[in-house]
Design a protein around this motif. Structure first.
Motif, PDB file in Angstrom:
ATOM      1  N   MET A  63     -31.125-124.467-110.368  1.00 21.13           N
ATOM      2  CA  MET A  63     -31.873-126.001-109.772  1.00 21.13           C
ATOM      3  C   MET A  63     -31.503-125.143-108.584  1.00 21.13           C
ATOM      4  SD  MET A  63     -33.721-127.848-111.886  1.00 21.13           S
ATOM      5  CE  MET A  63     -33.498-128.978-111.913  1.00 21.13           C
ATOM      6  N   ILE A  64     -31.701-126.604-107.418  1.00 23.60           N
ATOM      7  CA  ILE A  64     -32.045-126.233-106.297  1.00 23.60           C
ATOM      8  C   ILE A  64     -31.458-127.482-106.038  1.00 23.60           C
ATOM      9  CG2 ILE A  64     -32.564-125.736-103.312  1.00 23.60           C
ATOM     10  CD1 ILE A  64     -32.556-123.869-105.774  1.00 23.60           C
ATOM     11  N   MET A  65     -30.423-128.234-104.912  1.00 24.75           N
ATOM     12  CA  MET A  65     -30.029-129.412-104.140  1.00 24.75           C
ATOM     13  C   MET A  65     -31.455-129.601-103.333  1.00 24.75           C
ATOM     14  SD  MET A  65     -25.794-129.302-103.973  1.00 24.75           S
ATOM     15  CE  MET A  65     -25.918-130.889-104.435  1.00 24.75           C
ATOM     16  N   LYS A  66     -31.384-130.367-103.153  1.00 27.18           N
ATOM     17  CA  LYS A  66     -32.767-131.638-102.443  1.00 27.18           C
ATOM     18  C   LYS A  66     -32.391-131.852-100.872  1.00 27.18           C
ATOM     19  CE  LYS A  66     -34.303-135.090-105.249  1.00 27.18           C
ATOM     20  NZ  LYS A  66     -36.309-134.513-104.129  1.00 27.18           N
ATOM     21  N   PRO A  67     -32.594-131.344-100.655  1.00 27.50           N
ATOM     22  CA  PRO A  67     -32.551-131.803 -99.157  1.00 27.50           C
ATOM     23  C   PRO A  67     -32.271-133.475 -98.233  1.00 27.50           C
ATOM     24  CG  PRO A  67     -34.801-130.575 -98.852  1.00 27.50           C
ATOM     25  CD  PRO A  67     -34.007-130.456-100.029  1.00 27.50           C
TER      26      PRO A  67
END
Ligand code: ADE
Length: 234
Positions: A63-67
Protein backbone atom coordinates in the motif's frame (compact mmCIF):
# COMPACT_ATOMS: atom_id res chain seq x y z
CA UNK A 1 18.83 29.85 25.42
CA UNK A 2 18.32 27.90 22.20
CA UNK A 3 15.46 25.41 21.97
CA UNK A 4 15.26 22.85 19.19
CA UNK A 5 11.71 21.90 18.21
CA UNK A 6 11.20 18.62 16.36
CA UNK A 7 7.76 17.82 14.96
CA UNK A 8 7.20 14.16 14.07
CA UNK A 9 4.54 12.79 11.74
CA UNK A 10 3.78 9.12 12.41
CA UNK A 11 0.95 6.60 12.47
CA UNK A 12 2.48 5.03 15.61
CA UNK A 13 2.90 7.82 18.19
CA UNK A 14 3.22 5.23 20.97
CA UNK A 15 6.65 4.17 19.68
CA UNK A 16 8.07 7.47 20.96
CA UNK A 17 6.48 7.41 24.41
CA UNK A 18 9.08 5.40 26.31
CA UNK A 19 11.97 6.64 24.17
CA UNK A 20 11.34 10.21 25.29
CA UNK A 21 11.16 9.24 28.97
CA UNK A 22 14.77 8.19 29.54
CA UNK A 23 18.30 9.51 29.97
CA UNK A 24 19.72 12.37 28.02
CA UNK A 25 16.66 12.93 25.80
CA UNK A 26 14.43 13.18 28.87
CA UNK A 27 16.86 15.66 30.44
CA UNK A 28 16.91 17.78 27.28
CA UNK A 29 13.09 17.87 27.29
CA UNK A 30 12.88 18.65 31.01
CA UNK A 31 15.44 21.44 30.69
CA UNK A 32 13.48 22.85 27.76
CA UNK A 33 16.43 22.66 25.41
CA UNK A 34 14.46 20.24 23.24
CA UNK A 35 10.79 20.22 22.32
CA UNK A 36 9.30 17.17 20.58
CA UNK A 37 5.75 17.32 19.20
CA UNK A 38 4.20 14.13 17.89
CA UNK A 39 1.40 14.19 15.32
CA UNK A 40 -0.68 11.14 14.56
CA UNK A 41 -1.10 11.13 10.77
CA UNK A 42 -4.37 9.25 11.26
CA UNK A 43 -5.89 12.33 12.91
CA UNK A 44 -5.86 13.90 9.44
CA UNK A 45 -7.89 11.08 7.88
CA UNK A 46 -11.58 11.84 7.84
CA UNK A 47 -13.27 8.63 6.72
CA UNK A 48 -14.82 6.18 9.14
CA UNK A 49 -11.78 3.87 9.11
CA UNK A 50 -9.20 6.70 9.34
CA UNK A 51 -7.57 5.44 6.16
CA UNK A 52 -4.05 6.71 5.49
CA UNK A 53 -3.06 4.38 2.62
CA UNK A 54 -4.39 3.06 -0.69
CA UNK A 55 -3.43 0.64 -3.47
CA UNK A 56 -0.74 1.72 -5.95
CA UNK A 57 -1.75 2.99 -9.39
CA UNK A 58 -0.48 0.54 -12.00
CA UNK A 59 -0.87 -2.39 -9.62
CA UNK A 60 1.67 -4.18 -7.49
CA UNK A 61 1.71 -5.42 -3.93
CA UNK A 62 1.71 -3.26 -0.83
CA UNK A 63 0.00 0.00 0.00
CA UNK A 64 1.00 3.60 -0.58
CA UNK A 65 0.59 6.44 1.94
CA UNK A 66 -1.89 8.99 0.65
CA UNK A 67 -0.44 12.42 -0.23
CA UNK A 68 -3.53 14.39 0.80
CA UNK A 69 -3.57 12.94 4.33
CA UNK A 70 0.17 13.48 4.77
CA UNK A 71 -0.11 17.05 3.48
CA UNK A 72 -2.95 17.80 5.87
CA UNK A 73 -1.00 16.33 8.78
CA UNK A 74 2.03 18.45 7.85
CA UNK A 75 -0.08 21.59 7.60
CA UNK A 76 -1.48 20.91 11.08
CA UNK A 77 1.97 21.43 12.62
CA UNK A 78 2.70 24.78 14.27
CA UNK A 79 5.55 25.82 11.93
CA UNK A 80 3.25 25.41 8.92
CA UNK A 81 0.31 27.07 10.65
CA UNK A 82 2.56 30.01 11.45
CA UNK A 83 3.73 30.10 7.85
CA UNK A 84 7.34 29.19 8.55
CA UNK A 85 9.13 26.87 6.18
CA UNK A 86 11.14 24.46 8.33
CA UNK A 87 13.06 21.58 6.75
CA UNK A 88 10.72 18.66 6.11
CA UNK A 89 12.80 15.51 6.41
CA UNK A 90 11.46 12.24 5.05
CA UNK A 91 13.06 9.13 6.53
CA UNK A 92 13.80 6.57 3.85
CA UNK A 93 16.58 4.18 2.80
CA UNK A 94 16.72 6.28 -0.39
CA UNK A 95 17.92 9.32 1.56
CA UNK A 96 21.37 10.72 2.26
CA UNK A 97 23.21 8.63 4.85
CA UNK A 98 22.95 10.09 8.36
CA UNK A 99 26.30 10.79 10.01
CA UNK A 100 27.82 12.97 12.74
CA UNK A 101 28.11 16.00 10.50
CA UNK A 102 24.43 15.71 9.62
CA UNK A 103 23.62 15.43 13.34
CA UNK A 104 25.67 18.58 13.95
CA UNK A 105 23.87 20.48 11.22
CA UNK A 106 20.42 19.48 12.50
CA UNK A 107 21.34 20.32 16.12
CA UNK A 108 22.00 23.92 15.09
CA UNK A 109 18.51 24.40 13.66
CA UNK A 110 15.57 25.95 15.52
CA UNK A 111 13.07 23.45 14.17
CA UNK A 112 12.58 20.66 11.66
CA UNK A 113 9.93 18.09 10.85
CA UNK A 114 10.49 14.33 10.61
CA UNK A 115 8.07 12.36 8.43
CA UNK A 116 7.93 8.64 9.25
CA UNK A 117 6.67 6.54 6.37
CA UNK A 118 5.04 3.12 6.72
CA UNK A 119 3.71 0.63 4.17
CA UNK A 120 5.41 0.15 0.81
CA UNK A 121 5.94 3.80 -0.04
CA UNK A 122 4.76 7.37 0.25
CA UNK A 123 3.04 8.94 -2.77
CA UNK A 124 5.75 10.63 -4.84
CA UNK A 125 3.80 13.89 -5.10
CA UNK A 126 4.04 14.43 -1.34
CA UNK A 127 7.81 14.07 -1.63
CA UNK A 128 7.94 16.43 -4.60
CA UNK A 129 5.79 19.13 -3.03
CA UNK A 130 6.70 19.09 0.65
CA UNK A 131 9.85 17.11 1.43
CA UNK A 132 13.00 19.24 1.45
CA UNK A 133 15.45 16.51 2.45
CA UNK A 134 15.57 12.72 2.69
CA UNK A 135 17.68 10.89 5.28
CA UNK A 136 18.59 7.22 5.68
CA UNK A 137 20.15 5.87 8.89
CA UNK A 138 21.83 2.96 7.11
CA UNK A 139 21.80 0.62 4.15
CA UNK A 140 19.01 -1.64 5.36
CA UNK A 141 15.23 -1.47 5.16
CA UNK A 142 13.22 -0.79 8.31
CA UNK A 143 9.48 -1.35 8.43
CA UNK A 144 8.97 2.35 9.09
CA UNK A 145 10.75 5.62 9.74
CA UNK A 146 10.09 5.64 13.50
CA UNK A 147 13.26 3.81 14.63
CA UNK A 148 15.25 6.13 12.36
CA UNK A 149 13.56 9.15 13.96
CA UNK A 150 14.60 7.99 17.44
CA UNK A 151 18.19 7.53 16.26
CA UNK A 152 18.25 11.04 14.82
CA UNK A 153 16.64 12.63 17.89
CA UNK A 154 19.18 10.93 20.16
CA UNK A 155 22.23 11.88 18.08
CA UNK A 156 21.00 15.44 17.56
CA UNK A 157 19.78 16.32 21.04
CA UNK A 158 23.05 15.41 22.75
CA UNK A 159 24.71 18.07 20.58
CA UNK A 160 22.41 20.90 21.73
CA UNK A 161 24.51 23.17 23.97
CA UNK A 162 23.75 22.48 27.64
CA UNK A 163 22.30 18.98 27.19
CA UNK A 164 25.39 16.94 28.04
CA UNK A 165 27.64 17.46 31.05
CA UNK A 166 31.26 18.21 30.11
CA UNK A 167 32.43 14.74 31.10
CA UNK A 168 29.93 13.17 28.71
CA UNK A 169 30.67 15.38 25.76
CA UNK A 170 34.35 14.51 25.52
CA UNK A 171 35.30 18.18 25.60
CA UNK A 172 38.65 17.28 27.24
CA UNK A 173 39.47 14.90 24.40
CA UNK A 174 38.50 16.65 21.21
CA UNK A 175 39.85 13.85 18.99
CA UNK A 176 37.09 11.59 20.34
CA UNK A 177 34.59 13.28 18.09
CA UNK A 178 36.50 12.48 14.92
CA UNK A 179 37.77 8.97 15.63
CA UNK A 180 36.72 5.83 17.49
CA UNK A 181 36.96 5.89 21.28
CA UNK A 182 39.77 4.17 23.21
CA UNK A 183 39.11 1.15 25.53
CA UNK A 184 37.91 2.00 29.06
CA UNK A 185 38.12 0.04 32.32
CA UNK A 186 36.64 0.19 35.81
CA UNK A 187 36.83 -1.99 38.95
CA UNK A 188 37.61 -4.83 39.57
CA UNK A 189 41.27 -4.55 38.64
CA UNK A 190 41.36 -8.21 37.55
CA UNK A 191 38.28 -9.66 35.85
CA UNK A 192 38.20 -13.27 34.60
CA UNK A 193 42.00 -13.26 34.76
CA UNK A 194 42.34 -10.12 32.63
CA UNK A 195 44.12 -7.17 34.25
CA UNK A 196 43.52 -3.52 33.57
CA UNK A 197 46.41 -2.16 31.42
CA UNK A 198 49.16 -1.16 33.82
CA UNK A 199 49.52 2.33 32.46
CA UNK A 200 46.03 3.20 33.70
CA UNK A 201 47.13 2.39 37.27
CA UNK A 202 50.33 4.42 36.97
CA UNK A 203 48.85 7.79 37.94
CA UNK A 204 50.89 9.41 35.15
CA UNK A 205 48.21 11.47 33.44
CA UNK A 206 50.38 12.66 30.60
CA UNK A 207 51.24 9.08 29.65
CA UNK A 208 47.65 7.93 30.12
CA UNK A 209 46.45 10.65 27.77
CA UNK A 210 49.05 9.61 25.19
CA UNK A 211 48.07 5.92 25.55
CA UNK A 212 44.39 6.72 25.07
CA UNK A 213 45.16 8.78 22.00
CA UNK A 214 47.25 5.96 20.50
CA UNK A 215 44.56 3.36 21.28
CA UNK A 216 41.97 5.55 19.64
CA UNK A 217 44.09 5.93 16.49
CA UNK A 218 44.89 2.20 16.37
CA UNK A 219 41.22 1.24 16.75
CA UNK A 220 40.20 3.65 14.04
CA UNK A 221 42.91 2.40 11.69
CA UNK A 222 41.91 -1.24 12.31
CA UNK A 223 38.15 -0.88 12.16
CA UNK A 224 37.28 2.30 10.29
CA UNK A 225 40.23 3.53 8.21
CA UNK A 226 37.73 5.51 6.12
CA UNK A 227 37.36 7.94 9.05
CA UNK A 228 40.90 9.17 8.38
CA UNK A 229 39.73 10.44 5.01
CA UNK A 230 37.74 13.01 6.93
CA UNK A 231 34.46 12.61 5.12
CA UNK A 232 32.66 10.58 7.77
CA UNK A 233 33.38 12.37 11.01
CA UNK A 234 32.35 10.40 14.09
N1 ADE B 1 12.73 3.78 6.67
C1 ADE B 1 12.92 2.51 6.28
N2 ADE B 1 14.22 2.18 6.27
C2 ADE B 1 14.90 3.30 6.65
C3 ADE B 1 16.27 3.61 6.82
N3 ADE B 1 17.24 2.72 6.60
N4 ADE B 1 16.60 4.85 7.22
C4 ADE B 1 15.63 5.78 7.43
N5 ADE B 1 14.33 5.54 7.28
C5 ADE B 1 13.95 4.31 6.89
Amino acid sequence: MKVLTINILTIFPGIFESFLKYGMVRRALENELLNVIIHNIRDSAHDRHKTVDDAPYGGGSGMIMKPDILAESLKSTLPFKENRKPPVIFLTPQGKLFDQSCANRLSMMDEFILVCGRYRAVDERFRELFVTEEISIGDYVLSGGEPAATVIIDAVSRLIPGVLHDFESGIEDSYQNSFLDCPWYTRPEIFEGISVPEILLSGNHKNIKKWRYEQSMKRTLDRRPDLFEGSKKM
